[in-house]
Design a protein around this motif. Sequence first.
Motif, PDB file in Angstrom:
ATOM      1  N   HIS A   6      20.012 -11.145  -1.145  1.00 19.86           N
ATOM      2  CA  HIS A   6      21.369 -11.189  -0.659  1.00 19.86           C
ATOM      3  C   HIS A   6      22.628 -11.921  -1.050  1.00 19.86           C
ATOM      4  N   TYR A  53      26.257  -3.667   4.416  1.00 20.32           N
ATOM      5  CA  TYR A  53      26.059  -5.025   4.472  1.00 20.32           C
ATOM      6  C   TYR A  53      27.154  -6.032   5.193  1.00 20.32           C
ATOM      7  N   ARG A  89      21.111 -17.982  12.906  1.00 17.72           N
ATOM      8  CA  ARG A  89      19.133 -18.049  13.435  1.00 17.72           C
ATOM      9  C   ARG A  89      19.226 -16.775  14.558  1.00 17.72           C
ATOM     10  N   ARG A  90      20.520 -16.088  14.868  1.00 17.39           N
ATOM     11  CA  ARG A  90      20.477 -14.813  15.992  1.00 17.39           C
ATOM     12  C   ARG A  90      20.466 -13.683  15.352  1.00 17.39           C
ATOM     13  N   LEU A  91      21.541 -13.697  13.989  1.00 19.15           N
ATOM     14  CA  LEU A  91      21.753 -12.495  13.447  1.00 19.15           C
ATOM     15  C   LEU A  91      20.670 -11.932  12.701  1.00 19.15           C
ATOM     16  N   ARG A  92      20.702 -10.483  12.688  1.00 16.59           N
ATOM     17  CA  ARG A  92      19.650  -9.927  12.412  1.00 16.59           C
ATOM     18  C   ARG A  92      20.812  -8.444  11.336  1.00 16.59           C
ATOM     19  N   ILE A  93      20.629  -8.575  10.503  1.00 17.31           N
ATOM     20  CA  ILE A  93      21.087  -7.086   9.454  1.00 17.31           C
ATOM     21  C   ILE A  93      19.549  -6.926   9.072  1.00 17.31           C
ATOM     22  N   GLU A  94      19.728  -5.233   9.752  1.00 15.92           N
ATOM     23  CA  GLU A  94      18.666  -4.270   9.711  1.00 15.92           C
ATOM     24  C   GLU A  94      18.321  -3.846   7.969  1.00 15.92           C
ATOM     25  N   ALA A 153      16.428  -6.888   5.460  1.00 22.99           N
ATOM     26  CA  ALA A 153      15.648  -7.045   6.187  1.00 22.99           C
ATOM     27  C   ALA A 153      14.514  -6.941   4.654  1.00 22.99           C
ATOM     28  N   ALA A 194      17.857 -14.815   2.022  1.00 25.11           N
ATOM     29  CA  ALA A 194      17.747 -14.849   3.266  1.00 25.11           C
ATOM     30  C   ALA A 194      19.079 -16.494   3.499  1.00 25.11           C
ATOM     31  N   LEU A 205      22.541 -16.189   4.655  1.00 22.45           N
ATOM     32  CA  LEU A 205      22.903 -15.792   5.524  1.00 22.45           C
ATOM     33  C   LEU A 205      24.176 -16.270   6.279  1.00 22.45           C
TER      34      LEU A 205
END
Length: 315
Positions: free
Chosen positions: A196, A241, A264-269, A272, A277, A280
């Motif tokens: 990241h 990104y 905690r809720r975010l997801r950047i596919e 992955a 990480a 973030l």
Amino acid sequence: MVDYDKGLAEVADGVWAWLQPDGGWGWSNAGLVTDGGASLLVDTLFDLRLTGEMLDAMRRAIPAAARIGTVVNTHANGDHCYGNQLVAGADIVASSTAAEEMRRTPAATLAGLVAAAPGLGDVGAYLQRIFGSFQFEGITDVYPTRTFDGALDLTVGDTPVRLLELGPAHTGGDVVVEVPSRRVVFTGDLLFIGGHPIVWAGPVSHWVEALDRILAMDVDAVVPGHGPITDKAGVRELRAYFVELEEAARPLWQDGLSPLEAARRLRIERAAGWGEAERLVVNVAACFRGFAGGSGTDGADVMTLFSDMAALAGG
Ligand SMILES: [Zn+2]
């Protein structure tokens, strides 16, 4: 994480990268541009042991490395300048903003942080984990001897080298080093591959603009600040990104979440499989500052960011 080899790699005729897998915290890349007997070093490393090892390897393999005339520090993070002591005879060049930032975080600051870490609970354990492999004690800070704003044209032998200030983005004074005749650019930490990125300064929108400037260059090889050598595809991936991150972060900001709750809720596919990480949360915090109309590091407290990263990393 991406698999790649430690050490020297010839990127183009007379242009070299020094790579340090796995590219995570502190494991940065550097570069060497040569023409005849002249050479320019792009960045030193996080401590004297690592920088000395690199310089020895360069001198063994590359005659022009015997006397490095110029060093460019791409930005003020210690993993790109704390080794300057070992090239103290050279002209050391940075943007004026980066030079100011370097004076605000001398190596003694990190030495003190690591020394205090055992008493700092979870964040201390995290700091030991990410910085414990490096030796900050005993480093003499050596600062740039020449600074510039915007752009600076240098030559190495007869080879033109162009420095472009593209910050604030990763830090306030980010600079990239382009070698047009060899079709190479060293991006410093405006590019991470396999891990990241981390937005210490921002705004994120300005980092996207910086990546667009790199994409507009007539280059084949792109040497990131961390991770393996890439090309423009790697630059486009990081640009995507940031665009995806801002889109995903905006509704969470509107809902009033903290950066940690949002991260905690975010997801950047596309990220992955990337390392570090926990960064973030720092990048979300930068997005939130931008949404609130702020810029630069306004309101960003480094210890809060490390605490949030420690929480997200899970100790
Ligand atoms: Zn950096």
